[in-house]
Design a protein around this motif. Sequence first.
Motif, PDB file in Angstrom:
ATOM      1  N   ALA A 296       0.852  -1.190   0.000  1.00 10.99           N
ATOM      2  CA  ALA A 296       0.000   0.000   0.000  1.00 10.99           C
ATOM      3  C   ALA A 296       0.887   1.239   0.000  1.00 10.99           C
ATOM      4  O   ALA A 296       1.908   1.294   0.699  1.00 10.99           O
ATOM      5  N   HIS A 297       0.502   2.238  -0.777  1.00 14.61           N
ATOM      6  CA  HIS A 297       1.282   3.468  -0.902  1.00 14.61           C
ATOM      7  C   HIS A 297       0.407   4.642  -0.468  1.00 14.61           C
ATOM      8  O   HIS A 297      -0.684   4.850  -1.020  1.00 14.61           O
ATOM      9  N   PHE A 298       0.886   5.388   0.531  1.00 16.53           N
ATOM     10  CA  PHE A 298       0.170   6.543   1.049  1.00 16.53           C
ATOM     11  C   PHE A 298       1.094   7.765   1.043  1.00 16.53           C
ATOM     12  O   PHE A 298       2.289   7.648   1.316  1.00 16.53           O
ATOM     13  N   ASP A 299       0.523   8.917   0.758  1.00 17.00           N
ATOM     14  CA  ASP A 299       1.257  10.160   0.907  1.00 17.00           C
ATOM     15  C   ASP A 299       1.368  10.484   2.395  1.00 17.00           C
ATOM     16  O   ASP A 299       0.458  10.200   3.184  1.00 17.00           O
ATOM     17  N   ALA A 300       2.479  11.065   2.795  1.00 18.34           N
ATOM     18  CA  ALA A 300       2.686  11.385   4.206  1.00 18.34           C
ATOM     19  C   ALA A 300       3.398  12.720   4.333  1.00 18.34           C
ATOM     20  O   ALA A 300       4.172  13.121   3.458  1.00 18.34           O
ATOM     21  N   THR A 301       3.119  13.393   5.427  1.00 15.17           N
ATOM     22  CA  THR A 301       3.788  14.650   5.753  1.00 15.17           C
ATOM     23  C   THR A 301       4.288  14.578   7.195  1.00 15.17           C
ATOM     24  O   THR A 301       3.808  13.770   7.990  1.00 15.17           O
ATOM     25  N   MET A 302       5.244  15.417   7.514  1.00 14.52           N
ATOM     26  CA  MET A 302       5.789  15.459   8.868  1.00 14.52           C
ATOM     27  C   MET A 302       5.145  16.607   9.640  1.00 14.52           C
ATOM     28  O   MET A 302       5.088  17.745   9.166  1.00 14.52           O
ATOM     29  N   SER A 303       4.647  16.302  10.825  1.00 15.18           N
ATOM     30  CA  SER A 303       4.084  17.309  11.723  1.00 15.18           C
ATOM     31  C   SER A 303       4.878  17.230  13.018  1.00 15.18           C
ATOM     32  O   SER A 303       4.588  16.417  13.888  1.00 15.18           O
ATOM     33  N   GLY A 304       5.921  18.042  13.093  1.00 11.23           N
ATOM     34  CA  GLY A 304       6.837  17.939  14.223  1.00 11.23           C
ATOM     35  C   GLY A 304       7.633  16.650  14.125  1.00 11.23           C
ATOM     36  O   GLY A 304       8.339  16.398  13.142  1.00 11.23           O
ATOM     37  N   GLN A 305       7.518  15.805  15.145  1.00 13.34           N
ATOM     38  CA  GLN A 305       8.189  14.512  15.139  1.00 13.34           C
ATOM     39  C   GLN A 305       7.262  13.385  14.696  1.00 13.34           C
ATOM     40  O   GLN A 305       7.633  12.220  14.763  1.00 13.34           O
ATOM     41  N   GLN A 306       6.059  13.719  14.265  1.00 11.72           N
ATOM     42  CA  GLN A 306       5.060  12.707  13.933  1.00 11.72           C
ATOM     43  C   GLN A 306       4.798  12.671  12.434  1.00 11.72           C
ATOM     44  O   GLN A 306       4.743  13.719  11.783  1.00 11.72           O
ATOM     45  N   VAL A 308       2.248  12.040   9.485  1.00 14.61           N
ATOM     46  CA  VAL A 308       0.803  12.085   9.261  1.00 14.61           C
ATOM     47  C   VAL A 308       0.520  11.548   7.864  1.00 14.61           C
ATOM     48  O   VAL A 308       0.994  12.097   6.870  1.00 14.61           O
ATOM     49  N   PHE A 309      -0.252  10.453   7.804  1.00 11.93           N
ATOM     50  CA  PHE A 309      -0.597   9.830   6.524  1.00 11.93           C
ATOM     51  C   PHE A 309      -1.917  10.376   6.011  1.00 11.93           C
ATOM     52  O   PHE A 309      -2.818  10.710   6.789  1.00 11.93           O
ATOM     53  N   GLY A 310      -2.032  10.425   4.699  1.00 10.06           N
ATOM     54  CA  GLY A 310      -3.294  10.799   4.087  1.00 10.06           C
ATOM     55  C   GLY A 310      -4.349   9.726   4.276  1.00 10.06           C
ATOM     56  O   GLY A 310      -4.027   8.552   4.488  1.00 10.06           O
ATOM     57  N   PRO A 311      -5.642  10.067   4.197  1.00 13.11           N
ATOM     58  CA  PRO A 311      -6.708   9.087   4.456  1.00 13.11           C
ATOM     59  C   PRO A 311      -6.856   8.026   3.376  1.00 13.11           C
ATOM     60  O   PRO A 311      -7.409   6.963   3.612  1.00 13.11           O
ATOM     61  N   THR A 312      -6.363   8.315   2.176  1.00  9.58           N
ATOM     62  CA  THR A 312      -6.485   7.348   1.083  1.00  9.58           C
ATOM     63  C   THR A 312      -5.131   7.140   0.424  1.00  9.58           C
ATOM     64  O   THR A 312      -4.266   8.017   0.450  1.00  9.58           O
ATOM     65  N   GLY A 313      -4.966   5.973  -0.158  1.00 10.03           N
ATOM     66  CA  GLY A 313      -3.740   5.641  -0.864  1.00 10.03           C
ATOM     67  C   GLY A 313      -4.039   4.699  -2.008  1.00 10.03           C
ATOM     68  O   GLY A 313      -5.181   4.622  -2.485  1.00 10.03           O
ATOM     69  N   ARG A 314      -3.024   3.966  -2.417  1.00 15.54           N
ATOM     70  CA  ARG A 314      -3.164   3.077  -3.576  1.00 15.54           C
ATOM     71  C   ARG A 314      -2.636   1.695  -3.230  1.00 15.54           C
ATOM     72  O   ARG A 314      -1.576   1.553  -2.636  1.00 15.54           O
ATOM     73  N   MET A 315      -3.431   0.676  -3.575  1.00 14.35           N
ATOM     74  CA  MET A 315      -2.992  -0.701  -3.426  1.00 14.35           C
ATOM     75  C   MET A 315      -2.335  -1.135  -4.731  1.00 14.35           C
ATOM     76  O   MET A 315      -2.882  -0.910  -5.815  1.00 14.35           O
ATOM     77  N   GLU A 316      -1.171  -1.771  -4.637  1.00 17.61           N
ATOM     78  CA  GLU A 316      -0.534  -2.283  -5.855  1.00 17.61           C
ATOM     79  C   GLU A 316      -1.405  -3.355  -6.484  1.00 17.61           C
ATOM     80  O   GLU A 316      -1.580  -3.407  -7.689  1.00 17.61           O
ATOM     81  N   HIS A 317      -1.959  -4.255  -5.663  1.00 21.06           N
ATOM     82  CA  HIS A 317      -2.761  -5.351  -6.185  1.00 21.06           C
ATOM     83  C   HIS A 317      -4.080  -4.801  -6.721  1.00 21.06           C
ATOM     84  O   HIS A 317      -4.913  -4.290  -5.981  1.00 21.06           O
ATOM     85  N   GLY A 318      -4.264  -4.875  -8.015  1.00 18.62           N
ATOM     86  CA  GLY A 318      -5.471  -4.344  -8.625  1.00 18.62           C
ATOM     87  C   GLY A 318      -5.446  -2.851  -8.850  1.00 18.62           C
ATOM     88  O   GLY A 318      -6.377  -2.308  -9.444  1.00 18.62           O
ATOM     89  N   ARG A 319      -4.366  -2.165  -8.355  1.00 19.84           N
ATOM     90  CA  ARG A 319      -4.238  -0.723  -8.539  1.00 19.84           C
ATOM     91  C   ARG A 319      -5.527  -0.011  -8.122  1.00 19.84           C
ATOM     92  O   ARG A 319      -6.095   0.787  -8.847  1.00 19.84           O
TER      93      ARG A 319
END
Length: 463
Positions: A296-306, A308-319
């Motif tokens: 699974a591939h999700f976009d993520a950003t850094m908030s301080g030391q944490q 934070v992943f986006g609520p949706t991403g992409r599964m390689e299987h079946g795209r």
Amino acid sequence: MIDILAAVPEAEADDLSASALLASIRSARDVEHAAAAEQLDLAARWADLHPPESIHSAASFTVPGCEHEEPIAGNGCPLVAEFCIAELGTVLGISTLSAKKLIGHSLELRHRLPRLWAQVQAGVVPAWRARSVAEATIHTSPVLTIEAAGWVDAQVAAVAARVGPAQLDRLVAETITRFDLADPDPAADPEDGYLHVDPRHVTVHGQDIHFAGTVCIEAEVDLADSLDLDRALAHGAKARKAMGSTESLDVRRAKALGDLARTQTALDLFHQSTRSAKPAADDDGLPAARQVVLYAHFDATMSGQQTVFGPTGRMEHGRRLALLDQVQAWCAGSRTTVTVKPVIDLHHQLVTPAYEIPDRIREHVILRDRTCVFPWCSRPARACDIDHIIAFDHEADADGRPQTGPTTTSNLAPLCRTHHRLKTHTGWRYRMVEPGVFEWTSPHEHRYRRDHTGTTRIDEPPD
């Protein structure tokens, strides 16, 4: 796809009465059926132009990972060269597998189901219905002889315009019994001739993933097995409700089926039989209950030391779409192993002097291209070979020459085994014009562009 109002100018179509509109729709349907019938004829003629040098008695080609040859058409049909199929598929904008089926159906109809073939060419029976009959006669078990296929043809020809899957299955089963094609089984009831065609199967439609992360499972099992399974699912659903679940009965039954699968995985009877009688105290002798690998591939950003992943991403299987909440639920099990891999910068070129491809370079290519890069192929890149676009020169170092086909991400692409062999042994050629963008040229000089959005034709070949 044919526009049902193609024969009627738009301005005139708006003024058509209901009767005239229905007549135009019917006319367009007839044009569509005629075009499909012509396509079957042309596919058969394309096969005629490409006979292989083979001793096999039926058109076939080897399926990667299988120990047999998958038939293209039944016994008595002419042989077909394997590599001609891909070119037909790309011209039609379909996969190689779909092109193989088209050629197989056309040969089966023309050579083993001639009455049905004649009805298709005369416009009496639509091509799609005839192809369903051809699919059934090609893939019977046991294989239908020419005589048996001819008998099916004679029976179907009288009712081809309305024959359905159930009637067709019964007809094929009767044919197998009538022509005594099944292997004799001393334990079988001689009155159960229909059972010579075994319809049992379990099919997981893993390529069609719902946005909620669910897939469809289709099965046909023994009656006794179905009753046992139904009782097990009812018991599992009832147990979940007793433990406080407020989900619907259907959801609880679906989860109970997953529990059954994981329980069987955890039994691991084969390895238990070979394991010592007294396992170590810290080893319960069971494998991880959930043995499913998901990418699974999700976009993520850094908030301080944490992070934070986006609520949706992409599964390689079946795209397909992946929901973060659902992935977190999958990973919450106590026996689930989660591996987080570092982000790979797909803009950075990776190089190695060796021919063998390191895991990091392989992962880079898989993430960049996602699927086999042959036109209209959708096989996941993780299940593909990694091909040197320009062949690696194994003698370059010994002869003091520069390497013309280096192992670098700009010279590598994923190809499924079928299209890897096609590129190696035929006139197909391709090049990477920019990262993740490929231009293919067929032996007949048709050109295609393949990128993340799919496949497009670049131009037509010269006359």
